[in-house]
Design a protein around this motif. Sequence first.
Motif, short mmCIF file in Angstrom:
data_model
loop_
_atom_site.label_atom_id
_atom_site.label_comp_id
_atom_site.label_asym_id
_atom_site.label_seq_id
_atom_site.Cartn_x
_atom_site.Cartn_y
_atom_site.Cartn_z
N ALA A 1 0.95 -0.97 -0.13
CA ALA A 1 0.47 -0.17 0.02
C ALA A 1 0.80 1.32 -0.13
O ALA A 1 1.00 1.90 0.98
CB ALA A 1 -0.67 -0.08 0.92
N THR A 2 1.19 1.93 -1.77
CA THR A 2 2.27 2.58 -1.32
C THR A 2 1.26 3.88 -2.06
O THR A 2 0.67 3.46 -2.87
CB THR A 2 3.53 2.64 -1.67
OG1 THR A 2 3.54 2.05 -2.35
CG2 THR A 2 4.21 1.72 -1.00
N VAL B 1 -0.72 2.47 -6.31
CA VAL B 1 -2.26 3.82 -5.82
C VAL B 1 -2.23 4.33 -7.27
O VAL B 1 -3.02 4.04 -8.36
CB VAL B 1 -2.81 4.68 -4.71
CG1 VAL B 1 -3.80 4.68 -4.41
CG2 VAL B 1 -2.83 3.70 -3.18
N LYS B 2 -1.35 4.81 -7.16
CA LYS B 2 -0.99 5.55 -8.95
C LYS B 2 -1.32 5.68 -9.70
O LYS B 2 -2.14 5.54 -10.62
CB LYS B 2 0.15 7.02 -8.85
CG LYS B 2 0.07 7.58 -10.16
CD LYS B 2 1.68 8.61 -9.65
CE LYS B 2 1.61 9.46 -11.32
NZ LYS B 2 2.39 9.57 -10.81
N ARG C 1 -6.36 1.36 3.05
CA ARG C 1 -5.55 0.73 3.16
C ARG C 1 -3.99 1.74 3.54
O ARG C 1 -3.43 1.74 4.61
CB ARG C 1 -5.33 -0.46 2.64
CG ARG C 1 -3.53 -1.26 3.41
CD ARG C 1 -4.15 -2.67 2.89
NE ARG C 1 -3.38 -3.26 1.53
CZ ARG C 1 -2.72 -3.10 1.10
NH1 ARG C 1 -1.76 -3.46 1.41
NH2 ARG C 1 -2.89 -3.76 -0.17
N TRP C 2 -3.35 1.80 1.90
CA TRP C 2 -2.95 3.23 1.91
C TRP C 2 -2.57 3.76 2.71
O TRP C 2 -1.88 4.83 3.42
CB TRP C 2 -2.71 3.56 0.53
CG TRP C 2 -1.41 4.58 -0.13
CD1 TRP C 2 -0.35 4.90 0.70
CD2 TRP C 2 -2.26 6.07 -0.36
NE1 TRP C 2 -0.05 5.87 0.02
CE2 TRP C 2 -0.87 6.80 -0.44
CE3 TRP C 2 -3.06 6.88 -0.08
CZ2 TRP C 2 -1.11 7.80 -0.77
CZ3 TRP C 2 -3.03 7.82 -0.57
CH2 TRP C 2 -1.97 8.80 -1.17
N ILE C 3 -3.92 4.86 3.44
CA ILE C 3 -4.13 6.03 4.20
C ILE C 3 -3.66 5.16 5.47
O ILE C 3 -3.01 6.01 6.43
CB ILE C 3 -5.16 7.21 3.38
CG1 ILE C 3 -5.79 7.69 2.22
CG2 ILE C 3 -5.46 7.82 3.93
CD1 ILE C 3 -6.65 8.13 2.33
N LYS C 4 -4.48 4.43 5.85
CA LYS C 4 -3.90 4.11 6.92
C LYS C 4 -2.71 3.76 8.00
O LYS C 4 -2.20 3.41 8.35
CB LYS C 4 -4.82 2.79 7.46
CG LYS C 4 -6.32 2.75 7.70
CD LYS C 4 -7.65 1.97 7.76
CE LYS C 4 -9.15 1.82 8.29
NZ LYS C 4 -9.91 1.23 8.38
N GLU C 5 -1.70 3.01 6.25
CA GLU C 5 -0.95 2.45 7.37
C GLU C 5 0.44 3.50 6.72
O GLU C 5 1.64 4.02 6.83
CB GLU C 5 -0.37 2.12 6.17
CG GLU C 5 -1.14 0.30 6.54
CD GLU C 5 -1.02 -0.50 5.41
OE1 GLU C 5 0.67 -0.42 4.71
OE2 GLU C 5 -1.43 -1.74 5.57
N ILE D 1 2.41 6.11 2.59
CA ILE D 1 4.32 6.02 2.37
C ILE D 1 4.06 6.63 0.57
O ILE D 1 3.07 5.92 -0.31
CB ILE D 1 4.69 5.07 2.63
CG1 ILE D 1 4.03 3.74 2.40
CG2 ILE D 1 4.55 4.87 4.26
CD1 ILE D 1 5.09 2.98 2.73
N GLU D 2 5.31 6.68 0.35
CA GLU D 2 5.09 7.13 -0.92
C GLU D 2 5.38 5.56 -2.43
O GLU D 2 4.80 5.74 -2.63
CB GLU D 2 6.43 7.87 -1.36
CG GLU D 2 7.28 8.64 -2.50
CD GLU D 2 7.13 9.32 -2.83
OE1 GLU D 2 7.91 10.42 -4.05
OE2 GLU D 2 8.33 9.76 -2.24
N GLY D 3 6.69 5.09 -1.26
CA GLY D 3 7.60 4.12 -2.13
C GLY D 3 7.94 4.26 -3.25
O GLY D 3 8.46 5.96 -3.64
N ASN D 4 8.01 3.12 -4.19
CA ASN D 4 8.79 4.23 -5.17
C ASN D 4 7.92 4.23 -6.41
O ASN D 4 7.69 2.99 -6.95
CB ASN D 4 9.95 2.48 -5.24
CG ASN D 4 10.79 2.11 -4.48
OD1 ASN D 4 11.61 3.02 -3.56
ND2 ASN D 4 11.69 1.78 -4.11
N LEU D 5 8.06 5.12 -7.14
CA LEU D 5 7.62 5.16 -8.32
C LEU D 5 8.71 4.61 -9.47
O LEU D 5 10.02 4.90 -9.68
CB LEU D 5 7.63 6.80 -8.67
CG LEU D 5 6.42 7.68 -7.38
CD1 LEU D 5 6.32 9.03 -7.44
CD2 LEU D 5 4.86 6.81 -8.02
#
Length: 141
Positions: free
Chosen positions: A49-50, A54-55, A130-134, A137-141
Motif C-alpha cells: 500500500a504505497t 495507488v497511482k 489501506r494506503w492512507i491508514k498505513e 507512504i510514497e513507495g518507489n515510483l
Amino acid sequence: MSWFPILFLIFTSSCINPVKGPLQFRLKSDGEGFSLPDSEASDYSKFEATYANVKKLIFQDKCIRCHGNERQKLGVNLEEYNKVFDFSDFFQPIVVKGDPEASGAYLEVAKGRMPPKNPLSEAEVLFIERWIKEGAIEGNL
C-alpha cells in the motif's frame, strides 16, 4: 525497426507474480496503454500500500485526467505525491496520513461520488483506505 516490441517483451518478462506466474496485460479499451485483467486488478492485497502503487493501479487511469498536473478540478492534484497532502478548494485536506475519514479523496471515492461516471470498485476503495491508514507512504515510483 521499432524498439517498442523489444522493450515491451523485456518489461512484461520482468513482471512476474510469484503466486500465479507472469502477469497478463491487456490493451486498454481506449487504446492508451495496458492494464491488468480484472482478476489481477481486483486483488490488491498482494500489492504494497504505497502512493506509487495507488497511482499506477488506480489514480493514473481513473483520477488524473481531472485531478492531475494539467487540470486540478476543485484544487485536487493526485499526480504528484507531495500534492496529495494539500487542501482542496473546499478547505478539506485531500489526504491525511493515517486517517481516511479526514481525507477528502477517500470520502469522495468511498461514497461513490468520484469518479462521477464510473465509481471505483470496493477493492479499489479498500486499497486507497489501506494506503492512507498505513501512513500514506510514497513507495518507489
